[in-house]
Motif scaffolding. Structure first.
Motif: not given
Length: 219
Positions: A27-37, A163-171, A173-180
């Motif tokens: 989360v703090l190294r990979f997702s924060n930098r590369l997914i959530w930017t 209200g924020v910009d989301k990449s395809w990967a962010a959309r 991953l966020m959808a997956f986490y919401n589904s769970k």
């Protein structure tokens, strides 16, 4: 619609010992930098800017930011608050040098504990894990504000869907986490966050970094 115990449990149950063992990297190294930017360094800077010597951290994760932030030289008191006992154990062990006070509580309910007040309260990556709409999540600020001294600061970060910009990967991953049920933020928006902050705090600031909103305000 009322929030069920199962919904509350789903948002924090994923944080087991095995998950926490890889949380910093994933989360703090990979997702924060590369997914959530939103690089973790930006959140750490938020801690360095606002943390005081009488501080409560809510939704403690692994204790990563408390372990790295620059407390004032006169740091005298640190509190940890979470519903998940595994997170509390992990964070308390990591910052044991500060002899933290540990409180287990569900911040969507009134805090039924007698706790002396703090000068700063942080909540990092807590709101997007809580069930309910962004308006319902305002209860967190209502319940935590009595633990904050007059003029004290409340700050943190949360991931938003609108209200924020989301990449395809962010959309995705966020959808997956919401589904769970790990996240419940598919309706969380920037204007809604600003609204609930202004409802409970003064001198509110919100900075958008990638998918994250870094916020602060004073009692």
């Amino acid at each position: 619609m009322s929030i069920t115990a199962e919904q509350v449990e789903a948002g924090q149950a994923v944080y087991s010992k095995s998950t926490l063992a890889i949380y910093d990297w994933l989360v703090l190294r990979f997702s924060n930098r590369l997914i959530w930017t939103c690089p973790s360094a930006r959140i750490l800077a938020l801690y360095d800017r606002h943390v005081t010597g009488n501080h409560l951290d809510v939704g403690v994760g692994t204790g990563y930011f408390l372990d790295r932030c620059r407390f004032p030289n006169d740091r005298k008191r640190l509190g940890l608050m979470d519903l998940n006992p595994t997170c509390l154990d992990a964070a308390a062990t990591r910052v044991a040098r500060y002899r933290p006070e540990v409180y287990r509580a569900n911040v969507l309910d009134p805090i039924g504990l007698e706790i002396p007040r703090f000068d700063s309260v942080s909540m990092t990556y807590l709101l997007h894990c809580l069930p309910g709409t962004i308006k319902r999540k305002s209860a967190v600020f209502r319940h935590l504000k009595p633990l904050l001294n007059r003029g004290g600061v409340m700050f943190g970060a949360t991931l938003l869907s609108k209200g924020v910009d989301k990449s395809w990967a962010a959309r995705r991953l966020m959808a997956f986490y919401n589904s769970k049920g790990i996240f419940t933020n598919d309706g969380d928006d920037l204007q809604g966050l600003r609204s609930i902050l202004s409802e409970h705090l003064n001198a509110v600031t919100v900075e958008v970094v990638g998918c994250a909103a870094l916020f602060s305000g004073r009692a």
